[in-house]
Design a protein around this motif. Structure first.
Motif, PDB file in Angstrom:
ATOM      1  N   VAL A  13       0.813  -1.323   0.115  1.00  0.00           N
ATOM      2  CA  VAL A  13       0.014  -0.081   0.034  1.00  0.00           C
ATOM      3  C   VAL A  13       0.803   1.164   0.053  1.00  0.00           C
ATOM      4  CG1 VAL A  13      -1.546   1.256   1.399  1.00  0.00           C
ATOM      5  CG2 VAL A  13      -1.966  -0.995   1.086  1.00  0.00           C
ATOM      6  N   LEU A  14       1.902   1.121   0.657  1.00  0.00           N
ATOM      7  CA  LEU A  14       2.849   2.287   0.838  1.00  0.00           C
ATOM      8  C   LEU A  14       3.583   2.740  -0.492  1.00  0.00           C
ATOM      9  CD1 LEU A  14       4.047   2.329   4.642  1.00  0.00           C
ATOM     10  CD2 LEU A  14       2.347   3.703   3.725  1.00  0.00           C
ATOM     11  N   MET A  15       4.086   1.588  -0.914  1.00  0.00           N
ATOM     12  CA  MET A  15       4.792   1.670  -2.323  1.00  0.00           C
ATOM     13  C   MET A  15       3.686   2.117  -3.453  1.00  0.00           C
ATOM     14  SD  MET A  15       7.840   1.258  -1.677  1.00  0.00           S
ATOM     15  CE  MET A  15       8.672   0.902  -3.129  1.00  0.00           C
ATOM     16  N   GLY A  16       2.772   1.977  -3.410  1.00  0.00           N
ATOM     17  CA  GLY A  16       1.737   2.261  -4.217  1.00  0.00           C
ATOM     18  C   GLY A  16       1.623   3.728  -4.105  1.00  0.00           C
ATOM     19  N   SER A  17       1.327   4.228  -2.765  1.00  0.00           N
ATOM     20  CA  SER A  17       1.047   5.634  -2.704  1.00  0.00           C
ATOM     21  C   SER A  17       2.287   6.377  -2.842  1.00  0.00           C
ATOM     22  CB  SER A  17       0.641   5.836  -1.181  1.00  0.00           C
ATOM     23  OG  SER A  17       1.656   5.439  -0.243  1.00  0.00           O
ATOM     24  N   VAL A  18       3.521   6.095  -2.787  1.00  0.00           N
ATOM     25  CA  VAL A  18       4.946   6.691  -3.055  1.00  0.00           C
ATOM     26  C   VAL A  18       4.927   7.178  -4.422  1.00  0.00           C
ATOM     27  CG1 VAL A  18       7.071   6.359  -3.241  1.00  0.00           C
ATOM     28  CG2 VAL A  18       6.084   5.912  -0.997  1.00  0.00           C
ATOM     29  N   ALA A  19       4.256   6.460  -5.359  1.00  0.00           N
ATOM     30  CA  ALA A  19       4.257   6.818  -6.558  1.00  0.00           C
ATOM     31  C   ALA A  19       3.368   8.085  -6.982  1.00  0.00           C
ATOM     32  CB  ALA A  19       3.711   5.417  -7.643  1.00  0.00           C
ATOM     33  N   HIS A  20       2.428   8.274  -6.014  1.00  0.00           N
ATOM     34  CA  HIS A  20       1.555   9.387  -6.255  1.00  0.00           C
ATOM     35  C   HIS A  20       1.895  10.764  -5.460  1.00  0.00           C
ATOM     36  CE1 HIS A  20      -0.875   6.810  -8.788  1.00  0.00           C
ATOM     37  NE2 HIS A  20      -0.766   5.668  -7.741  1.00  0.00           N
ATOM     38  N   VAL A  21       2.877  10.751  -4.633  1.00  0.00           N
ATOM     39  CA  VAL A  21       3.256  11.807  -3.964  1.00  0.00           C
ATOM     40  C   VAL A  21       4.482  12.360  -4.053  1.00  0.00           C
ATOM     41  CG1 VAL A  21       1.889  10.852  -2.069  1.00  0.00           C
ATOM     42  CG2 VAL A  21       4.354  10.402  -2.144  1.00  0.00           C
ATOM     43  N   VAL A  25       7.938  14.576  -0.200  1.00  0.00           N
ATOM     44  CA  VAL A  25       7.173  13.659   0.684  1.00  0.00           C
ATOM     45  C   VAL A  25       7.592  12.649   1.088  1.00  0.00           C
ATOM     46  CG1 VAL A  25       4.773  13.327   1.292  1.00  0.00           C
ATOM     47  CG2 VAL A  25       5.105  15.292   0.139  1.00  0.00           C
ATOM     48  N   SER A  26       7.862  11.926   0.188  1.00  0.00           N
ATOM     49  CA  SER A  26       8.401  10.573   0.133  1.00  0.00           C
ATOM     50  C   SER A  26       9.717  10.509   0.952  1.00  0.00           C
ATOM     51  CB  SER A  26       8.596  10.064  -1.278  1.00  0.00           C
ATOM     52  OG  SER A  26       7.686   9.937  -2.033  1.00  0.00           O
ATOM     53  N   LEU A  27      10.609  11.381   0.950  1.00  0.00           N
ATOM     54  CA  LEU A  27      11.811  11.499   1.583  1.00  0.00           C
ATOM     55  C   LEU A  27      11.614  11.894   2.813  1.00  0.00           C
ATOM     56  CD1 LEU A  27      14.149  13.252  -0.972  1.00  0.00           C
ATOM     57  CD2 LEU A  27      14.081  11.029  -0.639  1.00  0.00           C
ATOM     58  N   VAL A  28      10.609  12.650   3.223  1.00  0.00           N
ATOM     59  CA  VAL A  28      10.177  12.876   4.559  1.00  0.00           C
ATOM     60  C   VAL A  28       9.672  11.554   5.365  1.00  0.00           C
ATOM     61  CG1 VAL A  28       8.635  14.174   6.217  1.00  0.00           C
ATOM     62  CG2 VAL A  28       9.956  15.390   4.500  1.00  0.00           C
ATOM     63  N   GLY A  29       8.781  10.880   4.753  1.00  0.00           N
ATOM     64  CA  GLY A  29       8.329   9.696   5.170  1.00  0.00           C
ATOM     65  C   GLY A  29       9.511   8.639   5.202  1.00  0.00           C
ATOM     66  N   ALA A  30      10.292   8.625   4.439  1.00  0.00           N
ATOM     67  CA  ALA A  30      11.460   7.658   4.735  1.00  0.00           C
ATOM     68  C   ALA A  30      12.227   7.821   5.953  1.00  0.00           C
ATOM     69  CB  ALA A  30      12.251   7.395   3.570  1.00  0.00           C
ATOM     70  N   VAL A  35      14.333   6.952  11.359  1.00  0.00           N
ATOM     71  CA  VAL A  35      14.592   7.601  12.568  1.00  0.00           C
ATOM     72  C   VAL A  35      13.700   6.549  13.728  1.00  0.00           C
ATOM     73  CG1 VAL A  35      13.780   9.236  14.358  1.00  0.00           C
ATOM     74  CG2 VAL A  35      14.987   9.936  12.054  1.00  0.00           C
ATOM     75  N   TRP A  36      12.381   6.090  13.271  1.00  0.00           N
ATOM     76  CA  TRP A  36      11.719   5.155  14.246  1.00  0.00           C
ATOM     77  C   TRP A  36      12.461   3.914  14.324  1.00  0.00           C
ATOM     78  CZ3 TRP A  36       8.603   0.788  12.693  1.00  0.00           C
ATOM     79  CH2 TRP A  36       7.760   0.333  13.678  1.00  0.00           C
ATOM     80  N   LEU A  37      12.923   3.311  13.407  1.00  0.00           N
ATOM     81  CA  LEU A  37      13.823   2.087  13.320  1.00  0.00           C
ATOM     82  C   LEU A  37      15.038   2.198  14.116  1.00  0.00           C
ATOM     83  CD1 LEU A  37      13.269   0.860   9.563  1.00  0.00           C
ATOM     84  CD2 LEU A  37      12.259  -0.297  11.740  1.00  0.00           C
ATOM     85  N   LEU A  38      15.700   3.259  14.111  1.00  0.00           N
ATOM     86  CA  LEU A  38      16.782   3.618  14.764  1.00  0.00           C
ATOM     87  C   LEU A  38      16.556   3.575  16.294  1.00  0.00           C
ATOM     88  CD1 LEU A  38      18.794   6.063  12.412  1.00  0.00           C
ATOM     89  CD2 LEU A  38      19.425   3.538  13.192  1.00  0.00           C
ATOM     90  N   VAL A  39      15.584   4.477  16.766  1.00  0.00           N
ATOM     91  CA  VAL A  39      14.961   4.470  18.152  1.00  0.00           C
ATOM     92  C   VAL A  39      14.418   3.031  18.570  1.00  0.00           C
ATOM     93  CG1 VAL A  39      13.136   5.310  19.579  1.00  0.00           C
ATOM     94  CG2 VAL A  39      14.249   6.816  17.900  1.00  0.00           C
ATOM     95  N   PHE A  40      13.807   2.378  17.875  1.00  0.00           N
ATOM     96  CA  PHE A  40      13.362   0.991  18.238  1.00  0.00           C
ATOM     97  C   PHE A  40      14.496  -0.040  18.410  1.00  0.00           C
ATOM     98  CE2 PHE A  40      12.210  -3.432  16.864  1.00  0.00           C
ATOM     99  CZ  PHE A  40      11.356  -3.657  17.878  1.00  0.00           C
TER     100      PHE A  40
END
Length: 54
Positions: A13-21, A25-30, A35-40
């Motif tokens: 779902v996310l990869m599908g939406s990345v093609a349309h934004v 916006v994609s870079l901020v999301g990435a 950052v979330w993965l590093l904190v985890f």
């Protein structure tokens, strides 16, 4: 196994939406996901070290 299936569906779902934004916006999301993965990872590493000492 159910978590893996859910993660793959969410990725689709996310990869599908990345093609349309826009690219920024994609870079901020990435960046946010990274950052979330590093904190985890840091929290997991800290909790495993704390558990070993006990």
């Amino acid at each position: 196994m159910l978590v893996l299936v859910a993660a793959l569906m969410l990725l689709g779902v996310l990869m599908g939406s990345v093609a349309h934004v826009p690219v920024p916006v994609s870079l901020v999301g990435a960046a946010l996901i990274g950052v979330w993965l590093l904190v985890f990872a840091a929290r997991e590493r800290h909790s495993r070290r704390s558990t070993r000492r006990s």
